[in-house]
Design an enzyme around this catalytic site. Structure first.
Site, PDB file in Angstrom:
ATOM      1  N   GLY A  16      -8.170  27.227  54.732  1.00 30.65           N
ATOM      2  CA  GLY A  16      -9.299  27.237  55.651  1.00 30.65           C
ATOM      3  C   GLY A  16     -10.335  26.181  55.271  1.00 30.65           C
ATOM      4  N   ASN A  34     -16.821  33.854  56.360  1.00 33.74           N
ATOM      5  CA  ASN A  34     -15.813  34.419  55.472  1.00 33.74           C
ATOM      6  C   ASN A  34     -16.216  35.861  55.158  1.00 33.74           C
ATOM      7  OD1 ASN A  34     -13.407  33.656  53.717  1.00 33.74           O
ATOM      8  ND2 ASN A  34     -14.770  34.637  52.232  1.00 33.74           N
ATOM      9  N   ARG A  35     -15.192  36.733  55.028  1.00 35.37           N
ATOM     10  CA  ARG A  35     -15.489  38.157  54.781  1.00 35.37           C
ATOM     11  C   ARG A  35     -16.387  38.317  53.553  1.00 35.37           C
ATOM     12  NH1 ARG A  35     -11.693  42.478  52.916  1.00 35.37           N
ATOM     13  NH2 ARG A  35     -10.574  40.662  52.181  1.00 35.37           N
ATOM     14  N   SER A 129       1.579  23.490  59.107  1.00 34.48           N
ATOM     15  CA  SER A 129       2.389  23.221  57.927  1.00 34.48           C
ATOM     16  C   SER A 129       1.860  22.026  57.152  1.00 34.48           C
ATOM     17  CB  SER A 129       3.843  22.942  58.312  1.00 34.48           C
ATOM     18  OG  SER A 129       4.567  22.659  57.131  1.00 34.48           O
ATOM     19  N   GLY A 130       2.106  22.080  55.854  1.00 32.67           N
ATOM     20  CA  GLY A 130       1.727  20.950  55.018  1.00 32.67           C
ATOM     21  C   GLY A 130       0.979  21.371  53.783  1.00 32.67           C
ATOM     22  N   LYS A 183       7.045  27.377  64.019  1.00 31.59           N
ATOM     23  CA  LYS A 183       6.650  27.335  62.601  1.00 31.59           C
ATOM     24  C   LYS A 183       7.560  28.235  61.761  1.00 31.59           C
ATOM     25  CE  LYS A 183       4.238  26.439  58.882  1.00 31.59           C
ATOM     26  NZ  LYS A 183       4.333  27.413  57.887  1.00 31.59           N
ATOM     27  N   HIS A 186      10.672  26.443  61.240  1.00 27.00           N
ATOM     28  CA  HIS A 186      10.370  25.405  60.247  1.00 27.00           C
ATOM     29  C   HIS A 186      10.497  25.998  58.845  1.00 27.00           C
ATOM     30  CE1 HIS A 186       7.488  23.786  57.310  1.00 27.00           C
ATOM     31  NE2 HIS A 186       7.674  22.585  57.861  1.00 27.00           N
ATOM     32  N   ASN A 187       9.933  27.177  58.639  1.00 23.32           N
ATOM     33  CA  ASN A 187       9.972  27.784  57.310  1.00 23.32           C
ATOM     34  C   ASN A 187      11.376  28.239  56.927  1.00 23.32           C
ATOM     35  OD1 ASN A 187       7.186  27.431  57.490  1.00 23.32           O
ATOM     36  ND2 ASN A 187       6.820  29.202  56.205  1.00 23.32           N
ATOM     37  N   GLU A 190      12.885  25.248  55.810  1.00 24.22           N
ATOM     38  CA  GLU A 190      12.267  24.939  54.504  1.00 24.22           C
ATOM     39  C   GLU A 190      12.966  25.724  53.383  1.00 24.22           C
ATOM     40  OE1 GLU A 190       7.847  25.223  54.290  1.00 24.22           O
ATOM     41  OE2 GLU A 190       8.179  26.670  52.695  1.00 24.22           O
ATOM     42  N   TYR A 191      13.166  27.026  53.608  1.00 27.16           N
ATOM     43  CA  TYR A 191      13.853  27.850  52.599  1.00 27.16           C
ATOM     44  C   TYR A 191      15.234  27.260  52.299  1.00 27.16           C
ATOM     45  CZ  TYR A 191      10.862  32.118  52.583  1.00 27.16           C
ATOM     46  OH  TYR A 191       9.855  33.036  52.422  1.00 27.16           O
ATOM     47  N   ARG A 288      17.030  34.018  47.187  1.00 31.20           N
ATOM     48  CA  ARG A 288      15.741  34.380  46.568  1.00 31.20           C
ATOM     49  C   ARG A 288      15.776  35.845  46.124  1.00 31.20           C
ATOM     50  NH1 ARG A 288      10.501  31.361  49.222  1.00 31.20           N
ATOM     51  NH2 ARG A 288      11.507  29.364  49.630  1.00 31.20           N
ATOM     52  N   ARG A 446      39.430  46.743  66.637  1.00 30.22           N
ATOM     53  CA  ARG A 446      38.437  47.497  67.417  1.00 30.22           C
ATOM     54  C   ARG A 446      39.121  48.332  68.492  1.00 30.22           C
ATOM     55  NH1 ARG A 446      35.368  44.724  70.527  1.00 30.22           N
ATOM     56  NH2 ARG A 446      33.581  46.132  70.522  1.00 30.22           N
ATOM     57  N   HIS A 452      38.222  49.800  72.269  1.00 27.93           N
ATOM     58  CA  HIS A 452      37.131  48.937  72.741  1.00 27.93           C
ATOM     59  C   HIS A 452      37.621  47.842  73.684  1.00 27.93           C
ATOM     60  CE1 HIS A 452      34.213  50.923  70.264  1.00 27.93           C
ATOM     61  NE2 HIS A 452      34.937  50.726  69.181  1.00 27.93           N
TER      62      HIS A 452
HETATM   63  C1  6PG Z   1       4.092  25.145  55.044  1.00 30.55           C
HETATM   64  C2  6PG Z   1       4.674  26.274  54.232  1.00 30.55           C
HETATM   65  C3  6PG Z   1       3.748  27.396  54.045  1.00 30.55           C
HETATM   66  C4  6PG Z   1       4.349  28.594  53.303  1.00 30.55           C
HETATM   67  C5  6PG Z   1       4.650  28.344  51.880  1.00 30.55           C
HETATM   68  C6  6PG Z   1       5.090  29.561  51.096  1.00 30.55           C
HETATM   69  O1  6PG Z   1       4.723  24.801  56.030  1.00 30.55           O
HETATM   70  O2  6PG Z   1       3.045  24.617  54.686  1.00 30.55           O
HETATM   71  O3  6PG Z   1       5.806  26.752  54.900  1.00 30.55           O
HETATM   72  O4  6PG Z   1       3.350  27.824  55.317  1.00 30.55           O
HETATM   73  O5  6PG Z   1       3.463  29.620  53.365  1.00 30.55           O
HETATM   74  O6  6PG Z   1       5.618  27.368  51.749  1.00 30.55           O
HETATM   75  O7  6PG Z   1       6.123  30.271  51.698  1.00 30.55           O
HETATM   76  P1  6PG Z   1       6.928  31.353  50.848  1.00 30.55           P
HETATM   77  O8  6PG Z   1       5.937  32.073  49.993  1.00 30.55           O
HETATM   78  O9  6PG Z   1       7.556  32.305  51.826  1.00 30.55           O
HETATM   79  O10 6PG Z   1       7.904  30.584  50.045  1.00 30.55           O
END
Ligand code: 6PG
Length: 469
Positions: A16, A34-35, A129-130, A183, A186-187, A190-191, A288, A446, A452
């Site tokens: 943020g 912010n809280r 993302s980033g 997104k 995307h993740n 990413e994984y 993981r 099946r 089936h």
């Molecule tokens: C991004 C990342 C981000 C994500 C972290 C951690 O695009 O900047 O995807 O959004 O929160 O990479 O993700 P994990 O904790 O699930 O590995």
């Protein structure tokens, strides 16, 4: 007259804060809340002379904004977003725009879109993302929500996003949850991308006996070729770092238990829901989970007492084969991600632009990579491409790399080195290219135990056999 601000931002954790700094640097004045209000004061104290304002209550915060208000929420995904919306909406006016820039679950975004629209507010779900650096210097932004709201804030997001070849890495993908869904995928990618790199590193270490420094040097070389990407780049950096306390490679001092916040899991859950095979991504999520069973793995390694053996062949040939296996697997992983986007687009009537997904991922985000240009080109050539692997460019790479890919996996299997995502990728490819799979036998089974029915290859219709004669 009281000063009013262009935009409001709620949530001053690192993402943020950095997004606020990015907005201000680009000429937008930003009001903050912010809280824990001490955070607001600390931030303002650091940012004196800049165009920020702060508030100690939601009511005061809302009163600082120009109307119609534009408010970014950057808080932890899940209940905190709902809690914030509940506090915020009583103070808003009709037509105000609320933007959730957290990693929200797309179904939550769809629900919130409906609820807020019913109250006369406009809600955008924005995947950012980033990481910290992206938020500060230019993230990749995947936006979903009503057209008219996007028309008012789109320019701002394009300005603060990353740019590649002059094009902003920000795109409006469609209504409600479309942005957060892109997104999420995307993740998921990413994984998988991270897991594929980790397995490649593991093979270099276990099969070839290379040191962290040597593996790092290979990744740094690869980063100048087809594999050029942020994740390969940071892997090269990570592997050369030494632990100041022990002098050993730092990576070897890090406990091998991977954490996760859930976005990879959502990708796989959605794939199961929509009936799309995404084995490379899903194996990365499972890997993981398997890594987190550290105590059990230690026990099992003692009980089985099996040593991983080294590779006896030519090292250089194997390193090149690893490169090819990694690239081919990466193509499979993206093929799965894009297949999933296509299915979701149909299911939720989003009309997602797949070429634009590849395009916004070219800069700012974690999976940014040179080869995303090739994906955009593939969808430009054929927007209805059934699977990325069938695009002539990718098809040629897969064909060319096949023997290397098989060498890597047959070696891994014979040496007993686990390669869940690399293996899943080759199986995905091998299954996809088969004219005939053994599903005929599944259908017979099946029909045998459950009547089936099955289809035949020689005539239309639905058939049943009394298998017990
Ligand atoms: C991004 C990342 C981000 C994500 C972290 C951690 O695009 O900047 O995807 O959004 O929160 O990479 O993700 P994990 O904790 O699930 O590995």
């Amino acid at each position: 007259m009281k000063e009013t601000f262009d935009i409001g931002l709620i949530g001053l954790a690192v993402m943020g804060e950095n997004l606020a700094l990015n907005l201000e640097r680009n000429g937008y004045s930003v009001a903050l809340y912010n809280r824990s209000t001490a955070k607001v004061d600390q931030f303002l104290a650091k940012a004196q002379g800049q165009h920020f304002g702060g508030a100690h209550s939601v009511k005061e915060f809302v009163s600082l904004l120009q109307t119609p208000r534009q408010i970014i929420i950057m808080v932890k995904a899940g209940q905190p977003v709902d809690d914030m919306l509940n506090q915020l909406t009583p103070h808003l006016s009709q037509g105000d725009i609320v933007m959730d820039c957290g990693n929200s679950f797309f179904e939550d975004t769809r629900r919130r879109s409906r609820d807020l629209a019913a109250q006369g507010f406009r809600f955008l779900g924005i995947g950012v993302s980033g990481g910290e650096e992206g938020a500060l210097k230019g993230p990749s932004l995947m936006i979903g929500g009503p057209e008219d709201a996007y028309a008012e804030v789109g320019e701002m997001f394009k300005t603060i996003s990353a740019h590649v070849q002059g094009k902003a890495c920000a795109f409006h993908f469609g209504p409600d949850g479309a942005g957060h869904y892109v997104k999420t995928v995307h993740n998921g990618i990413e994984y998988a991308d991270m897991q594929l790199i980790a397995e490649t590193y593991h093979l270099m270490k276990e099969a070839l006996g290379l040191s962290a420094e040597e593996t790092g040097a290979i990744f740094r070389t690869w980063n100048h070729g087809e594999l050029e990407s942020y994740l390969i780049e940071i892997t090269g950096d990570i592997l050369k770092r030494r632990d100041p306390e022990t002098g050993r490679p730092l990576v070897e001092m890090i406990l091998d238990k991977a954490a996760q916040k859930g976005t990879g899991k959502w990708t796989s859950q959605s794939a199961l829901e929509l009936g799309v095979p995404t084995p490379t991504i899903t194996e990365a999520v499972f890997a993981r989970l398997m890594s987190s069973l550290k105590a059990e793995r230690l026990e099992a390694s003692e009980r089985f007492g099996i040593q991983n053996l080294p590779y006896a062949g030519d090292k250089q040939v194997f390193i090149q084969a690893l490169h090819d296996a990694l690239y081919s697997s990466k193509i499979c992983c993206y093929a799965q991600g894009f297949d999933l986007l296509k299915a979701a687009s149909r299911e939720y009537s989003w009309d997602l632009n797949l070429g634009e997904a590849a395009s916004v991922w070219r800069g700012g985000c974690i999976i940014r990579a040179q080869f995303l240009n090739r994906i955009t080109e593939a969808y430009d050539r054929d927007p209805n491409l059934p699977n990325l692997m069938l695009d002539p460019y990718f098809l040629a790479i897969l064909k060319k790399s096949l023997s290397s890919w098989r060498l890597v996996l047959s070696t891994a299997k014979s040496l007993g080195i686990p390669t869940p995502s690399l293996s899943a990728s080759l199986d995905y490819f091998d299954s996809y290219r088969q004219a005939v799979l053994p599903a005929n036998l599944l259908q017979a089974q099946r029909d045998y135990f459950g009547a089936h029915t099955y289809e035949r290859i020689d005539k239309p219709g639905s058939f049943h056999t009394e298998w017990l004669e």
